[in-house]
Design a protein around this motif. Structure first.
Motif, PDB file in Angstrom:
ATOM      1  N   ASN A 157     -45.938  21.412  32.896  1.00  0.00           N
ATOM      2  CA  ASN A 157     -44.968  20.450  33.816  1.00  0.00           C
ATOM      3  C   ASN A 157     -43.500  20.187  33.441  1.00  0.00           C
ATOM      4  N   PHE A 158     -43.311  21.535  32.761  1.00  0.00           N
ATOM      5  CA  PHE A 158     -41.853  21.530  32.135  1.00  0.00           C
ATOM      6  C   PHE A 158     -40.692  21.666  33.152  1.00  0.00           C
ATOM      7  N   ALA A 159     -41.064  22.360  34.268  1.00  0.00           N
ATOM      8  CA  ALA A 159     -40.155  22.551  35.495  1.00  0.00           C
ATOM      9  C   ALA A 159     -39.486  21.435  35.584  1.00  0.00           C
ATOM     10  N   GLY A 160     -38.229  21.305  36.152  1.00  0.00           N
ATOM     11  CA  GLY A 160     -37.598  19.998  36.592  1.00  0.00           C
ATOM     12  C   GLY A 160     -37.126  19.183  35.398  1.00  0.00           C
ATOM     13  N   THR A 161     -36.978  19.614  34.059  1.00  0.00           N
ATOM     14  CA  THR A 161     -36.620  19.147  33.048  1.00  0.00           C
ATOM     15  C   THR A 161     -35.002  18.497  33.268  1.00  0.00           C
ATOM     16  N   ALA A 162     -34.362  19.324  34.254  1.00  0.00           N
ATOM     17  CA  ALA A 162     -32.831  18.637  34.496  1.00  0.00           C
ATOM     18  C   ALA A 162     -32.924  17.206  34.858  1.00  0.00           C
ATOM     19  N   GLU A 163     -33.889  16.886  35.560  1.00  0.00           N
ATOM     20  CA  GLU A 163     -34.154  15.200  35.881  1.00  0.00           C
ATOM     21  C   GLU A 163     -33.787  14.425  34.840  1.00  0.00           C
ATOM     22  N   ASP A 164     -34.770  14.497  33.683  1.00  0.00           N
ATOM     23  CA  ASP A 164     -34.658  13.879  32.481  1.00  0.00           C
ATOM     24  C   ASP A 164     -33.414  14.067  31.920  1.00  0.00           C
ATOM     25  N   ILE A 165     -32.721  15.421  31.702  1.00  0.00           N
ATOM     26  CA  ILE A 165     -31.350  15.496  31.107  1.00  0.00           C
ATOM     27  C   ILE A 165     -30.591  14.529  31.879  1.00  0.00           C
ATOM     28  N   THR A 166     -30.415  14.625  33.166  1.00  0.00           N
ATOM     29  CA  THR A 166     -29.497  13.963  33.911  1.00  0.00           C
ATOM     30  C   THR A 166     -29.546  12.503  33.872  1.00  0.00           C
ATOM     31  N   ARG A 167     -30.778  11.946  33.884  1.00  0.00           N
ATOM     32  CA  ARG A 167     -30.968  10.526  33.788  1.00  0.00           C
ATOM     33  C   ARG A 167     -30.594   9.947  32.474  1.00  0.00           C
ATOM     34  N   ASN A 168     -30.517  10.718  31.350  1.00  0.00           N
ATOM     35  CA  ASN A 168     -30.110  10.217  30.118  1.00  0.00           C
ATOM     36  C   ASN A 168     -28.964  11.028  29.320  1.00  0.00           C
ATOM     37  N   TYR A 169     -28.254  11.652  30.397  1.00  0.00           N
ATOM     38  CA  TYR A 169     -27.021  12.654  29.824  1.00  0.00           C
ATOM     39  C   TYR A 169     -26.110  11.991  28.733  1.00  0.00           C
ATOM     40  N   HIS A 170     -25.725  10.884  29.030  1.00  0.00           N
ATOM     41  CA  HIS A 170     -24.888  10.220  27.845  1.00  0.00           C
ATOM     42  C   HIS A 170     -25.466   9.942  26.497  1.00  0.00           C
ATOM     43  N   GLU A 171     -26.965   9.519  26.743  1.00  0.00           N
ATOM     44  CA  GLU A 171     -27.663   9.265  25.483  1.00  0.00           C
ATOM     45  C   GLU A 171     -27.756  10.544  24.690  1.00  0.00           C
ATOM     46  N   LEU A 172     -28.036  11.624  25.206  1.00  0.00           N
ATOM     47  CA  LEU A 172     -28.426  12.839  24.709  1.00  0.00           C
ATOM     48  C   LEU A 172     -26.988  13.559  24.082  1.00  0.00           C
ATOM     49  N   GLU A 173     -26.022  13.276  24.786  1.00  0.00           N
ATOM     50  CA  GLU A 173     -24.627  13.524  24.525  1.00  0.00           C
ATOM     51  C   GLU A 173     -24.153  12.766  23.178  1.00  0.00           C
ATOM     52  N   ALA A 174     -24.452  11.523  22.898  1.00  0.00           N
ATOM     53  CA  ALA A 174     -23.986  10.941  21.748  1.00  0.00           C
ATOM     54  C   ALA A 174     -25.078  11.358  20.765  1.00  0.00           C
ATOM     55  N   VAL A 175     -26.181  11.614  20.985  1.00  0.00           N
ATOM     56  CA  VAL A 175     -27.165  12.234  19.759  1.00  0.00           C
ATOM     57  C   VAL A 175     -26.522  13.595  19.394  1.00  0.00           C
ATOM     58  N   PHE A 176     -26.221  14.495  20.354  1.00  0.00           N
ATOM     59  CA  PHE A 176     -25.556  15.632  19.824  1.00  0.00           C
ATOM     60  C   PHE A 176     -24.207  15.400  19.012  1.00  0.00           C
ATOM     61  N   LEU A 177     -23.421  14.585  19.467  1.00  0.00           N
ATOM     62  CA  LEU A 177     -22.251  14.475  18.775  1.00  0.00           C
ATOM     63  C   LEU A 177     -22.400  13.698  17.399  1.00  0.00           C
ATOM     64  N   ALA A 178     -23.444  13.136  17.213  1.00  0.00           N
ATOM     65  CA  ALA A 178     -23.640  12.498  15.885  1.00  0.00           C
ATOM     66  C   ALA A 178     -24.378  13.517  15.074  1.00  0.00           C
ATOM     67  N   PHE A 179     -25.143  14.483  15.742  1.00  0.00           N
ATOM     68  CA  PHE A 179     -26.093  15.389  14.807  1.00  0.00           C
ATOM     69  C   PHE A 179     -25.377  16.516  14.605  1.00  0.00           C
ATOM     70  N   PHE A 180     -24.515  17.305  15.449  1.00  0.00           N
ATOM     71  CA  PHE A 180     -23.937  18.578  15.198  1.00  0.00           C
ATOM     72  C   PHE A 180     -23.034  18.845  13.741  1.00  0.00           C
ATOM     73  N   PRO A 181     -22.118  17.792  13.660  1.00  0.00           N
ATOM     74  CA  PRO A 181     -21.371  17.585  12.464  1.00  0.00           C
ATOM     75  C   PRO A 181     -22.214  17.562  11.249  1.00  0.00           C
ATOM     76  N   GLU A 182     -23.263  16.760  11.116  1.00  0.00           N
ATOM     77  CA  GLU A 182     -24.131  17.113  10.053  1.00  0.00           C
ATOM     78  C   GLU A 182     -24.905  18.320   9.797  1.00  0.00           C
ATOM     79  N   LEU A 183     -25.058  19.092  11.210  1.00  0.00           N
ATOM     80  CA  LEU A 183     -25.713  20.355  10.850  1.00  0.00           C
ATOM     81  C   LEU A 183     -24.718  21.367  10.325  1.00  0.00           C
ATOM     82  N   ILE A 184     -23.660  20.982  10.550  1.00  0.00           N
ATOM     83  CA  ILE A 184     -22.578  22.288  10.092  1.00  0.00           C
ATOM     84  C   ILE A 184     -22.237  21.688   8.871  1.00  0.00           C
ATOM     85  N   ASN A 185     -22.471  20.708   8.178  1.00  0.00           N
ATOM     86  CA  ASN A 185     -22.068  20.227   6.795  1.00  0.00           C
ATOM     87  C   ASN A 185     -23.421  20.857   6.249  1.00  0.00           C
ATOM     88  N   HIS A 186     -24.550  20.810   6.815  1.00  0.00           N
ATOM     89  CA  HIS A 186     -25.648  21.256   5.924  1.00  0.00           C
ATOM     90  C   HIS A 186     -25.602  22.747   5.825  1.00  0.00           C
TER      91      HIS A 186
END
Length: 198
Positions: A157-186
């Motif tokens: 049931n993986f098709a249509g995942t963009a619906e989940d991303i659109t619905r939670n776009y800003h939350e996912l964006e905030a996770v990325f912006l918190a996570f990616f600098p930590e990954l770079i440092n690692h």
């Protein structure tokens, strides 16, 4: 992480670009005859994946996907994180994204003859069709994820995942912006490819 993030975290050499993507194409099965610069880059790929998969923020991001798609949430997060990297590129890299892509594709093409066949196919398509252009929009991300869903060898049931991303776009964006600098440092702290910088 997906292809753009792995290339971003590579050194600006052909061996590093090759090794940092090789982990998605059989990795260690192919490195016996390859130079240490490629092996170090492959190890960097695995370092990135291990840190990403076990990070609390990434685990948190999986809650933003519906129950029927949660099994493949990790795949969706990898691709949507490439989208957010594109959206926030100037925050992480002074080089224009178009220049970065041009240089990365040229470096990958230098190692095309020694890539495993499947990797040759993917890299050829990625560089000729500029997959990262598709990742600039959620529709493009959705198409990429739907194509992945079609390649999964069992009913899903993986098709249509963009619906989940659109619905939670800003939350996912905030996770990325918190996570990616930590990954770079690692990655910088472990400096597995320091030998490549010489």
């Amino acid at each position: 992480m997906n292809y753009l993030a792995h290339l971003y975290l590579a050194k600006p050499t052909a061996d590093s670009h090759f090794g940092n993507l090789l982990g998605d194409f059989g990795g260690k099965r192919h490195v016996e005859q390859l130079p240490n610069t490629v092996k170090n880059a492959l190890n960097n790929h695995y370092l990135v994946d291990k840190f990403t998969d076990s990070h609390p923020l990434v685990k948190e991001a999986k809650q933003y996907f519906s129950s029927e798609r949660k099994r493949f949430a990790g795949v969706a997060i990898d691709v949507v994180f490439d989208h957010f990297l594109i959206m926030h590129w100037q925050r992480f890299n002074q080089q224009p994204l178009s220049d970065f892509k041009y240089n990365s594709f040229a470096l990958l093409n230098k190692r095309m003859p020694i890539m495993p066949p499947r990797m040759q196919q993917v890299v050829t398509s990625m560089t000729k069709n500029d997959w990262f252009k598709e990742y600039e929009t959620i529709n493009g991300v959705g198409l990429a994820l739907d194509n992945i869903a079609k390649r999964i060898r069992f009913t899903n049931n993986f098709a249509g995942t963009a619906e989940d991303i659109t619905r939670n776009y800003h939350e996912l964006e905030a996770v990325f912006l918190a996570f990616f600098p930590e990954l770079i440092n690692h990655v910088n702290e472990h400096a597995l490819e320091a030998i490549n910088a010489e």
